[in-house]
Design an enzyme around this catalytic site. Structure first.
Site, short mmCIF file in Angstrom:
data_model
loop_
_atom_site.label_atom_id
_atom_site.label_comp_id
_atom_site.label_asym_id
_atom_site.label_seq_id
_atom_site.Cartn_x
_atom_site.Cartn_y
_atom_site.Cartn_z
N GLU A 1 -30.73 -22.31 -25.07
CA GLU A 1 -31.85 -23.23 -24.83
C GLU A 1 -33.17 -22.47 -24.96
O GLU A 1 -33.34 -21.42 -24.34
CB GLU A 1 -31.72 -23.83 -23.43
N ASP B 1 -36.93 -23.22 -24.23
CA ASP B 1 -37.94 -24.11 -23.68
C ASP B 1 -39.30 -23.69 -24.22
O ASP B 1 -39.87 -22.68 -23.79
CB ASP B 1 -37.96 -24.04 -22.15
N GLU C 1 -42.68 -26.59 -21.00
CA GLU C 1 -42.39 -27.33 -19.77
C GLU C 1 -43.72 -27.41 -19.04
O GLU C 1 -44.32 -26.37 -18.70
CB GLU C 1 -41.34 -26.61 -18.95
N HIS D 1 -33.55 -19.10 -22.85
CA HIS D 1 -32.32 -18.98 -22.05
C HIS D 1 -31.16 -18.72 -23.01
O HIS D 1 -30.86 -19.57 -23.86
CB HIS D 1 -32.02 -20.26 -21.28
#
Length: 455
Positions: free
Chosen positions: A231, A233, A236, A247
């Site tokens: 993942e 990101d 956010e 991640h």
């Protein structure tokens, strides 16, 4: 990013997920354009679309309209086990605007947090960018940059307008799992580095066995299985705080986990993925005037967000060595903030030295390094990743990990604890869902291409 066990926090009681396809509502993907760019500033428009994640959809018995899942419980007559769930349940098309508050116009996508509808209301949503009606658009991010405009002015404390990349299958898992008849056309195959256990169907089977209804969310729960993958990101954020975070996972394709091997609240570091990531949050890293209303990056107006994925060879076949952030606002290019934390250098991007230094300075466990760090997520990027756009509230930690002091019982003067100016009492979902009924996020002007070609 902190746990997303409550990522799906909706109040539309019949919204769930299945693997067969129903015939009640025609699935029509809202159209949206984006651009592919090359050096020299040449950008070509791509005709795309979006699809709603399957976990939000109505799923009913294949021979009628009895819900397979109501509130936060399964119908055990239709779903006595996971395999039977896939055989007995049909997934319906979505009415994007009136049921979910999802609209597109040209190159923009707008997601409403609360959408009243004939069944009550829908809370939050998650959509994916499509290459065709049956396949997700796949991005190899290495030695490339990804840019979009975003308006977070209507996102208060406790909300997260998030865009990220997930290591999902391009077809939603249809080729790998024969019981998945719906595929990407109906938004199946979600995964993330939290090994999400609130997903109702994984690998073409239900997640009904061992399902535990949530104590705080009347529409969600936790299954025996979770869905895991790399993942990234890239955004956010709400109007108060923002972070970008890689991640990584030990496996480079999406995979299903079981019980404690999924990690989560009772065994956070027990999975094959990094739940914490290596986050760059300007406020957490010591610059408390960089991002927010009226600040250097002013969240009262539209922001252009540029994320560059630099490799050790300067080619798409190299390994990720740096993730760099640039902002553009009102025609002005704004370089990322610099770290101002005792004992740390003035880093302004995510690198392995930065990640190692933050773990020491914040006294955090280095789950980033334990799961291979940037080199590991590089392998996932080479496989291609799916672009995700979402809006959500947090039934696990009230979004305090993004915009307040977290953990709440720690000294906010200790490095790494203060992440934003929101009160530690903020972000309670029941309160946010009552007060933020007008909250929306708009993502627009998506561009992907060579370094320094998209802004």
């Amino acid at each position: 990013m902190f746990p997303k066990l409550a990522l799906i926090s909706f109040a539309f009681t019949s919204v769930v997920v299945g693997q067969l396809v129903g015939t009640y509502e025609t699935e029509t993907h809202p159209r949206v354009t984006w651009q592919r760019c090359t050096r020299g500033g040449s950008c070509q428009t791509v005709q795309g679309s979006i699809v709603l994640d399957a976990n939000w959809r109505w799923v009913h018995g294949r021979t009628g309209y009895t819900n397979c899942y109501t509130g936060n419980s399964w119908d055990t007559s239709l779903c006595p086990d996971n395999r039977a769930c896939a055989e007995n349940c049909a997934l319906e098309g979505a009415n994007y605007a009136s049921t979910y508050g999802i609209t597109t116009s040209g190159n923009s996508v707008t997601l409403k947090f609360i959408q009243p509808n004939s069944n009550g209301k829908n809370v939050g949503s998650r959509v994916y960018l499509m290459a065709s009606d049956t396949r997700y658009q796949m991005f190899n991010l290495l030695n490339q940059e990804f840019t979009f405009d975003v308006d977070v002015s209507k996102l208060p404390c406790g909300l997260n307008g998030a865009t990220y990349f997930a290591g999902m299958d391009a077809d939603g898992g249809m080729a790998r799992f024969s019981t998945n008849r719906a595929g990407a056309r109906y938004g199946t195959g979600y995964c993330d580095a939290q090994c999400a256990r609130d997903i109702k169907f994984i690998n073409g089977e239900g997640n009904a066995e061992g399902w535990t209804p949530s104590e705080t969310d009347v529409n969600a729960g936790t299954g025996k299985h979770g869905s895991c993958c790399h993942e990234m990101d890239i955004w956010e954020a709400n109007s108060i705080s923002t972070a970008y975070t890689p991640h990584s996972c030990d496996q480079h394709n999406s995979f299903r986990c079981s019980d404690s091997a999924c990690g989560g609240r009772d065994n956070r570091y027990g999975s094959q993925c990094d739940p914490d990531g290596c986050d760059f949050n300007s406020f957490r890293l010591g610059d408390k005037t960089f991002y927010g209303p009226g600040m250097t990056v002013d969240t009262n107006t539209k922001i252009t967000v540029v994320t560059q994925f630099l490799t050790d060879t300067g080619t798409a076949s190299g390994n990720l060595k740096e993730i760099r952030r640039i902002y553009v606002q009102n025609g002005r290019v704004i370089q990322n903030s610099k770290v101002n934390v005792p004992g740390m250098d003035a880093y302004d991007s995510i690198t392995e030295p930065f990640c190692a230094a933050t773990k020491v300075a914040f006294e955090d466990r280095d789950s980033h390094g334990e799961h291979g760090g940037l080199a590991s997520i590089s392998q996932g990027m080479k496989n291609g990743m799916v672009f995700v756009m979402s809006i959500w509230d947090d039934h696990t930690a009230n979004m305090l990990w993004l915009d307040s002091n977290y953990p709440v019982d720690a000294d906010p003067n200790k490095p790494g604890i203060a992440r934003g100016t929101c009160p530690t009492t903020s972000g309670v979902p029941s309160e946010v869902e009552a007060s933020a009924t007008d909250a929306t996020v708009t993502y627009s002007n998506i561009k992907f291409g060579d370094i320094d070609s998209t802004y």
